[in-house]
Enzyme design. Sequence first.
Site, PDB file in Angstrom:
ATOM      1  N   HIS A  65       9.433 -54.920  32.260  1.00 55.43           N
ATOM      2  CA  HIS A  65       9.183 -54.604  30.850  1.00 55.43           C
ATOM      3  C   HIS A  65      10.399 -55.020  30.020  1.00 55.43           C
ATOM      4  CE1 HIS A  65       6.290 -51.469  32.482  1.00 55.43           C
ATOM      5  NE2 HIS A  65       5.560 -52.105  31.598  1.00 55.43           N
TER       6      HIS A  65
ATOM      7  N   CYS B   7      10.948 -44.593  30.957  1.00 58.37           N
ATOM      8  CA  CYS B   7       9.495 -44.604  31.184  1.00 58.37           C
ATOM      9  C   CYS B   7       8.946 -43.266  31.682  1.00 58.37           C
ATOM     10  CB  CYS B   7       9.094 -45.743  32.099  1.00 58.37           C
ATOM     11  SG  CYS B   7       9.994 -45.816  33.611  1.00 58.37           S
TER      12      CYS B   7
HETATM   13  C1  CIR Z   1       4.473 -50.387  37.094  1.00 60.32           C
HETATM   14  O1  CIR Z   1       4.637 -51.427  37.728  1.00 60.32           O
HETATM   15  O2  CIR Z   1       3.753 -50.346  36.115  1.00 60.32           O
HETATM   16  C2  CIR Z   1       5.187 -49.133  37.532  1.00 60.32           C
HETATM   17  N1  CIR Z   1       5.357 -49.119  38.937  1.00 60.32           N
HETATM   18  C3  CIR Z   1       6.527 -49.010  36.858  1.00 60.32           C
HETATM   19  C4  CIR Z   1       6.417 -48.805  35.379  1.00 60.32           C
HETATM   20  C5  CIR Z   1       7.718 -48.534  34.743  1.00 60.32           C
HETATM   21  N2  CIR Z   1       7.584 -48.405  33.333  1.00 60.32           N
HETATM   22  C6  CIR Z   1       8.502 -48.804  32.474  1.00 60.32           C
HETATM   23  O3  CIR Z   1       9.509 -49.367  32.841  1.00 60.32           O
HETATM   24  N3  CIR Z   1       8.246 -48.620  31.189  1.00 60.32           N
END
Ligand code: CIR
Length: 259
Positions: free
Chosen positions: A167, A254
């Site tokens: 992200h 997150c």
């Molecule tokens: C994903 O790949 O969507 C999750 N395992 C990790 C999301 C992390 N979110 C973020 O950095 N905003």
Amino acid sequence: MHTLPPFTRALMRSPAPNFAEGLTLSAPADAPDYALAMQQYEAYIEALRDCGLAVTVAPADERYPDGHFVEDAFVLYRELAFHCRSGAAARRDEGESLKAYLAHLRIVEPPPEARIDGGDVLFCADRALVGIARRTNFAGFHALRTALQSVEPDMRVDPVRFSGVLHLKSGLTELAPGVLIKDPALRADYKLDWAELITLPPEEGYAADVMPVNDTLFVAANCPQALKAATAHCARVIALDLSEFMKMDGGLTCLSLRY
Ligand code: CIR
């Protein structure tokens, strides 16, 4: 962008026991440990409460092993709650069960073709940056810009094509007003010369996702350069170890929605 009022609340969702089944860019070398993840999660909640925030924790939902990464499901700005629809199909409906907790806000639904993860949205200095990569498309950017400008008509909202990290905020956040901290792995098609830029060493890239909460700055633990930069710019710094979430590509911001 006008100064936002201080954050008073945070919304979170407890990690589910199957959290290690979430999406990852590459399989972690060591399997994530649920008990340790929960200890780290509790410390995160306590730290937010120490900052004076009222923290609501929604129950775990095993249908969504990534569902505790709530920042991806909504973008909150003043009275606006923009419901994101992830570019990852497995995560697209995670926000549905969070709506009940945000019912006091104005929930805006994006058009069907819009894809967006809140982790791609960075509010900094005089603008909002919307990362365009795996999870967020231009339709998502346009929908979010329209929604944000319905709150603040003169808000500058720019698209940023990027690569190298999951992200936008995995690789770039605002450490202090006008000061950005960056993972050298992030490649962004966007000029950053209007800001002071701190580029971390590669081994500390994970710490580019810092989280300002009113007068406190949260940083990832065990990253000495990031800690040094944080303490140079902020009087109150809290370092948190999130090793088990890092294995699943999740950073500091997150795990909560602050508003
Ligand atoms: C994903 O790949 O969507 C999750 N395992 C990790 C999301 C992390 N979110 C973020 O950095 N905003």
